[in-house]
Write a protein that holds these residues in place. Sequence first.
Motif, PDB file in Angstrom:
ATOM      1  N   LEU A 108      93.568 -57.781  13.015  1.00 45.06           N
ATOM      2  CA  LEU A 108      93.719 -57.938  14.647  1.00 45.06           C
ATOM      3  C   LEU A 108      93.296 -59.188  15.137  1.00 45.06           C
ATOM      4  O   LEU A 108      93.946 -59.612  15.970  1.00 45.06           O
ATOM      5  N   ILE A 109      92.388 -59.745  14.296  1.00 47.89           N
ATOM      6  CA  ILE A 109      91.745 -60.976  14.771  1.00 47.89           C
ATOM      7  C   ILE A 109      92.839 -62.011  14.367  1.00 47.89           C
ATOM      8  O   ILE A 109      93.125 -63.001  15.135  1.00 47.89           O
ATOM      9  N   SER A 110      93.371 -61.801  13.354  1.00 45.92           N
ATOM     10  CA  SER A 110      94.380 -62.687  12.827  1.00 45.92           C
ATOM     11  C   SER A 110      95.838 -62.732  13.629  1.00 45.92           C
ATOM     12  O   SER A 110      96.495 -63.799  14.230  1.00 45.92           O
ATOM     13  N   LEU A 111      96.031 -61.647  14.081  1.00 42.01           N
ATOM     14  CA  LEU A 111      97.292 -61.180  14.777  1.00 42.01           C
ATOM     15  C   LEU A 111      97.031 -61.647  16.419  1.00 42.01           C
ATOM     16  O   LEU A 111      98.170 -62.328  16.976  1.00 42.01           O
ATOM     17  N   LEU A 112      95.722 -61.677  16.802  1.00 42.02           N
ATOM     18  CA  LEU A 112      95.516 -62.150  18.026  1.00 42.02           C
ATOM     19  C   LEU A 112      95.753 -63.825  18.275  1.00 42.02           C
ATOM     20  O   LEU A 112      96.162 -64.225  19.272  1.00 42.02           O
ATOM     21  N   ARG A 113      95.238 -64.399  17.188  1.00 42.95           N
ATOM     22  CA  ARG A 113      95.437 -66.119  17.106  1.00 42.95           C
ATOM     23  C   ARG A 113      96.960 -66.219  17.101  1.00 42.95           C
ATOM     24  O   ARG A 113      97.494 -67.084  17.966  1.00 42.95           O
ATOM     25  N   TYR A 114      97.630 -65.734  16.523  1.00 42.26           N
ATOM     26  CA  TYR A 114      99.140 -65.759  16.421  1.00 42.26           C
ATOM     27  C   TYR A 114     100.009 -65.370  17.663  1.00 42.26           C
ATOM     28  O   TYR A 114     100.776 -66.006  17.961  1.00 42.26           O
ATOM     29  N   MET A 115      99.270 -64.226  18.340  1.00 39.93           N
ATOM     30  CA  MET A 115      99.969 -63.798  19.557  1.00 39.93           C
ATOM     31  C   MET A 115      99.699 -64.978  20.755  1.00 39.93           C
ATOM     32  O   MET A 115     100.546 -65.518  21.208  1.00 39.93           O
ATOM     33  N   LYS A 116      98.559 -65.794  20.636  1.00 38.16           N
ATOM     34  CA  LYS A 116      98.134 -66.744  21.628  1.00 38.16           C
ATOM     35  C   LYS A 116      99.029 -68.176  21.264  1.00 38.16           C
ATOM     36  O   LYS A 116      99.485 -68.687  22.205  1.00 38.16           O
ATOM     37  N   LEU A 139      90.723 -53.886  22.058  1.00 32.97           N
ATOM     38  CA  LEU A 139      90.601 -53.092  20.442  1.00 32.97           C
ATOM     39  C   LEU A 139      89.666 -53.913  19.526  1.00 32.97           C
ATOM     40  O   LEU A 139      88.946 -52.922  18.609  1.00 32.97           O
ATOM     41  N   ILE A 140      89.696 -55.061  19.533  1.00 37.11           N
ATOM     42  CA  ILE A 140      88.885 -55.617  18.548  1.00 37.11           C
ATOM     43  C   ILE A 140      87.358 -55.377  18.975  1.00 37.11           C
ATOM     44  O   ILE A 140      86.645 -55.355  18.008  1.00 37.11           O
ATOM     45  N   GLU A 141      87.033 -55.625  20.212  1.00 32.88           N
ATOM     46  CA  GLU A 141      85.756 -55.195  20.502  1.00 32.88           C
ATOM     47  C   GLU A 141      85.160 -54.172  20.327  1.00 32.88           C
ATOM     48  O   GLU A 141      84.151 -53.657  19.883  1.00 32.88           O
ATOM     49  N   LYS A 142      86.090 -53.111  20.560  1.00 26.47           N
ATOM     50  CA  LYS A 142      85.891 -51.570  20.109  1.00 26.47           C
ATOM     51  C   LYS A 142      85.653 -51.138  18.675  1.00 26.47           C
ATOM     52  O   LYS A 142      84.833 -50.881  18.268  1.00 26.47           O
ATOM     53  N   LEU A 143      86.501 -52.189  17.767  1.00 26.42           N
ATOM     54  CA  LEU A 143      86.278 -52.068  16.460  1.00 26.42           C
ATOM     55  C   LEU A 143      84.982 -52.464  15.893  1.00 26.42           C
ATOM     56  O   LEU A 143      84.311 -52.108  15.007  1.00 26.42           O
ATOM     57  N   ALA A 144      84.727 -53.501  16.619  1.00 26.46           N
ATOM     58  CA  ALA A 144      83.356 -54.430  16.308  1.00 26.46           C
ATOM     59  C   ALA A 144      82.338 -53.412  16.349  1.00 26.46           C
ATOM     60  O   ALA A 144      81.128 -53.394  15.740  1.00 26.46           O
ATOM     61  N   GLY A 145      82.482 -52.801  17.706  1.00 26.68           N
ATOM     62  CA  GLY A 145      81.214 -51.795  17.892  1.00 26.68           C
ATOM     63  C   GLY A 145      80.872 -50.507  17.040  1.00 26.68           C
ATOM     64  O   GLY A 145      79.980 -50.268  16.428  1.00 26.68           O
ATOM     65  N   GLU A 146      82.212 -50.390  16.489  1.00 30.80           N
ATOM     66  CA  GLU A 146      82.398 -49.054  15.624  1.00 30.80           C
ATOM     67  C   GLU A 146      81.598 -49.749  14.372  1.00 30.80           C
ATOM     68  O   GLU A 146      80.986 -48.736  13.646  1.00 30.80           O
ATOM     69  N   ASP A 147      81.982 -50.907  13.877  1.00 33.48           N
ATOM     70  CA  ASP A 147      81.429 -51.432  12.774  1.00 33.48           C
ATOM     71  C   ASP A 147      79.730 -51.629  12.635  1.00 33.48           C
ATOM     72  O   ASP A 147      79.088 -51.282  11.746  1.00 33.48           O
TER      73      ASP A 147
END
Length: 604
Positions: free
Chosen positions: A143-151, A587-595
């Motif tokens: 998702l982090i990689s996809l976010l960069r490409y989206m921007k 979603l990235i923030e949520k997954l970071a919290g779960e990790d």
Amino acid sequence: MGSPGVATAAGTAVLVYLVLSGRLCGDGAGADGGRGAMEVEMISSAVSTAAAARERRKEEARARRRARRGRRWPERAPQGWGEAVVEAAKTVRFAYGETLGKWSLGELAFGINYYMRQQGNLQHEYAGSDSVPQGGPRAREELISLLRYMKLCMYFSKKPYKVFLEFGGYDKSDVLIKKSKARFLKPAFTVVRERSSKCFLLFIRGAISVKERLTAATGADIPFHHVVAKGGRVSNLVLGYAHCGMATSARWIAGQATPCLSKAAAQFPDYRIMIIGHSMGASIAALLTCILRENDRLSSSTCIAFGPAACMTWDLAESCKDFITTIVNRNDVVPSLGRVSTAKLRTEVMASSWVHELREQIQQTRFLGFVNRSVSFMRAHVPFVSDPRSKIVDANMLQPYTSEAEIKPSEDIHCEVKKRPSLVCWSCGSAQKQAIDPEKHTRDMTNETDVDDRTEKSDTEAAAQKLASVSLGASDDEDTNREDNKSPPIGTDEGQAMEFQESLTSKQQELPPSGPSEDSLQLYPPGRILHMVALPAAEPNTSQQGGQEEVVTLYETPRHLYSKIRLGKSMVGEHYMPKYIKTMELLIEKLAGEDIDGDQLEFL
């Protein structure tokens, strides 16, 4: 009058003259036997000539129709402005035929809104048992990689090109191709080299300008194939159909970018090729990836598609799962939007009782009442408005026109709804009004009797016209049944309405479950689909007054879910790129919290 019409009139005149002259000179037939035989031969030759001319005209008309169908939709971009104007005109006619040509103004203005409120939020269907939830560090890194490409895609589409290069950290030497000006069936795109990830990135802009929107509106289906090659040999050939405008644009970009990419791939063999786009650009990117992978030097091409439109049939979309990743945001309607799914939506809207609610709004709202009276006045006094076959936009806001093709009998529920839309729309209040006002009921019966008399009289006149046209031999078979297909009067009794509703319910229960191969022209989003679904939290947030906090979860969803349009208030707003970026960040923030929670549990 054209030459075929002149020939027909001349042949008819000769035939009438010969017949009349034969009747007048019947007494002298015994004396002039040779002359009578000659007249009979002339009559037979004139009849055969007229029949041959008529058959020749029909065959020429069929040939012209076949030629128009054969060259209807282009498979390559237009070469000049003249060809572009012709294809754009076809696109405008097609877009009108698929929107206002099929949907009435009432369905667009009120029916969709009513059906959307009746349907509710169906986003939970994307989180069903067939969907696979995605989580963990691997999903977060993706998702982090996809976010960069989206921007990067947003900066290329919305910002000046210089700002795009600065945001991505590119310089002018990294730019391989730059096509910033879009034309009809020729979208804007660029190819840059990214040194950090060792990739050649090809960005395609979505539908922003009018010319790009015309490209997206060229929504006819054309044949498209994908050759799957392994080890330099063809292992499979996938056949199907694709969106005409997007497939044509993909072929044009392939012709422009293939020489440059082949040269760059030979110069940097350890670099990969990645094609990125949003909306229409995402669909073009997916089709372009299928084309480029048929080249041995470009077989490593992959694609990231953000909110792509439905652009290819089932088999083609399934064959792309290994190299195309599709990302869908919440209630985004574009991945499900297609001709077949739109036709299904119209059937469902017609089956709903939106007209009954509209009548109540008309009675309660002065403005709607004024509009309704104005439309009724126009339909009563303006000829081309009251004629549903007119080329002018039909002003009948409350009832959609039922064409001749929709009156054919069928056992399917959709055909039942199309055959009797007036019964579905108006049967709710007819029985009550007849019971309350018996005098009005008597007047209605008198009016219906007058309507039947007028209909019978018009049928008699139509039969007389048909007989006259057949005797002259100047009419075709296309206009013989116009008066027979008139809709019945709107007023129906309660028993017929209840009987129709019961038959509708029984046929709904007998319908088999729809499969992915139900309609060969149903288009789907390509590749592997990752859907960001927002569902209400299991525990409501008590800090806010009566509000519930949404929880965003990532699912890999099956393709058959996108054969149906699920309406929602935010279905258009959530298609834009800033909404995609916001949801991905949540979603990235949520997954970071779960990790972090998982690491703490492992430590304990």
